[in-house]
Write a protein that holds these residues in place. Structure first.
Motif, PDB file in Angstrom:
ATOM      1  N   HIS A   1       0.818  -1.226   0.000  1.00  0.00           N
ATOM      2  CA  HIS A   1       0.000   0.000   0.000  1.00  0.00           C
ATOM      3  C   HIS A   1       0.848   1.270   0.000  1.00  0.00           C
TER       4      HIS A   1
ATOM      5  N   ASP B   1       2.201   4.259   1.658  1.00  0.00           N
ATOM      6  CA  ASP B   1       2.734   4.454   3.023  1.00  0.00           C
ATOM      7  C   ASP B   1       3.537   3.255   3.529  1.00  0.00           C
TER       8      ASP B   1
ATOM      9  N   HIS C   1       0.140  -7.159   2.656  1.00  0.00           N
ATOM     10  CA  HIS C   1       1.599  -7.082   2.863  1.00  0.00           C
ATOM     11  C   HIS C   1       2.230  -8.419   2.492  1.00  0.00           C
TER      12      HIS C   1
HETATM   13 ZN   LIG Z   1       0.051  -1.452   4.358  1.00  0.00          ZN
END
Ligand SMILES: [Zn+2]
Length: 463
Positions: free
Chosen positions: A45, A47, A166
């Motif tokens: 993602h 960030d 992740h």
């Molecule tokens: Zn993330």
């Protein structure tokens, strides 16, 4: 020279000129050097890059080239900065991530087109991202950027945030590491143009990256210590005259849709207060630890990420699968992501990767724990298997215990569902892991047991 000979001399010279091979040899085009990377970071993602930015800032100081690939554009979750949601939020977050990276000096950034998936289950993320198409895109990025080392999330499941997305970025990065050098994998990317404006063939070359390193998404990093290099983030950058953690924090300031509250409080702090916050609250000042996945160029486990890297390309190294462990004719096994990762580590030659034993997970209090099972019957007859479950006090068996029949020569999926209690002390946000055991018996004989450590949390992603 007479006028007549002058008249004939010109055409003769022209004729000779046509016959002479006076043209310079044509240099064929090379791969575009502007996209060559030393390090390719693969995360899920916008960030997530913050998991590695202090190390990346250091590598950039040393003149290394960095590229980044994101699985999704982050189009889910709350928007802390404005009204936009869903796809529009993804549009914004893509820019926030690009700005964060460009503040460090990284411009080569790609988004693989996956969708955010709110669960701890990597297989749900891979299904939601379109596993095959996303892998194809990531293999293309590896061939385009020709990284020496790949950095990514550790493919495994742990007590922690344990975000399925992740993990998916780590699975795909590992698969791409093993496939991008294979001349038969996505060969249409490698084929040479057949015409001037070639619409299908990409004219990339196979690329074997030399090393892959992981960073875990686990709450406790004890089992990962000493399994890879460690970098202090407190050293001062020569180019920016700031500590690496401070450069990383500065880059993070672009992520307003995800952290406006935190960023607003930051902008009211003095430099001294920021330093205190970084050390005490958020782990910004913690050392960066990586876990060595594979090195095809030797070097030590805890040595520098770019240790032993030479400029030359290395040949394709087909992943060496490690032999399957023998199973009994009648057996029970933890299925789902746990058995998947067992097979994954074996298939990619990663059996040394740390993983908790017994397996573990953290779940939100009062929700349902699902224990997926494989029941294997390799005997020549149907077998009855009795499943019994040992639970901590206050947890209840919802379904899945009792007798089941598995036909001859079959592997059947079964599932035990357990209602979890509330946290013992509502004031605490977490509780130490407790053990759940599923025992399997057939004909009065124990054929195996599955153990799982389960920690309760005030909040956790769904299983
Ligand atoms: Zn993330």
């Amino acid at each position: 020279m007479t006028r007549l000979t002058r008249f004939f001399a010109l055409p003769i010279l022209l004729l000779c000129g046509l016959q002479l091979p006076a043209q310079e040899p044509k240099t064929l085009p090379l791969p575009d050097d502007r996209y060559k990377a030393d390090i390719l970071l693969v995360v899920a993602h916008p960030d997530d890059e913050a998991a590695a930015t202090p190390y990346l800032a250091r590598a950039l100081d040393e003149g290394k080239r960095v590229a980044v690939a994101y699985g999704t554009r982050g189009s889910s979750g709350t928007n802390e900065a404005g009204a936009e949601q869903a796809a529009a939020l993804g549009d914004i977050r893509e820019i926030e991530a690009r700005r964060a990276l460009s503040s460090l000096g990284i411009a080569n950034v790609w988004f693989l087109g996956g969708q955010d998936t709110a669960s701890q289950n990597v297989l749900q993320s891979l299904a939601n991202w379109g596993h095959g198409a996303t892998l194809e895109r990531l293999v293309r990025i590896v061939r385009l950027t020709r990284p020496e080392a790949v950095l990514t999330f550790l493919p495994g499941t742990f007590i922690g945030e344990d975000h399925g997305d992740h993990q998916a970025s780590g699975v795909l990065a590992t698969e791409a590491f093993d496939l991008a050098g294979d001349p038969t994998a996505f060969a249409e990317q490698l084929a040479a143009p057949m015409r001037r404006l070639e619409p299908y063939f990409e004219n990339l070359r196979p690329w074997q990256a030399k090393k892959i390193y992981y960073f875990p998404d686990a709450a406790d990093d004890a089992i990962f210590r000493g399994k890879g290099p460690e970098y202090s983030v407190k050293e001062i950058s020569k180019s920016k005259q700031q500590a690496y953690w401070r450069i990383a924090l500065e880059a993070f300031r672009t992520h307003e849709t995800q952290a406006k509250g935190f960023l607003d409080s930051l902008s009211k702090m003095s430099e001294e207060q920021i330093e205190k916050m970084a050390v005490s609250d958020y782990g910004w000042a913690d050392a960066q630890r990586f876990v060595l996945g594979k090195s095809l160029v030797g070097g030590s486990m805890t040595g520098d990420i770019l240790e032993n890297i030479q400029a030359d390309a290395i040949p394709f190294a087909r992943a060496q699968a490690i032999a399957e462990t023998a199973r009994l004719d009648l057996s029970v096994e933890l299925a789902g992501t746990w058995s998947y990762y067992e097979e994954f580590r074996r298939a990619h030659g990663l059996t040394h990767l740390p993983h908790p034993e017994p397996p573990e997970i953290a779940l939100q209090e009062g929700t349902t724990l699902v224990i997926p099972l494989w029941l294997r019957n390799q005997t020549a007859a149907s077998r009855e298997i009795l499943l019994t479950v040992d639970l901590p006090a206050g947890w209840k068996l919802q379904s899945g215990g009792g007798k089941v029949i598995v036909s001859a020569k079959q592997v059947a999926a079964a599932r035990v569902e357990i209602s979890l209690s509330a946290l013992a002390d509502p004031a605490t946000k977490k509780q130490d892991p407790q053990e759940v055991t599923v025992r399997a018996d057939s004909n009065g004989q124990n054929i195996g047991a599955v153990k799982l450590r389960v920690a309760l949390r005030k909040r956790a992603l769904p299983q």
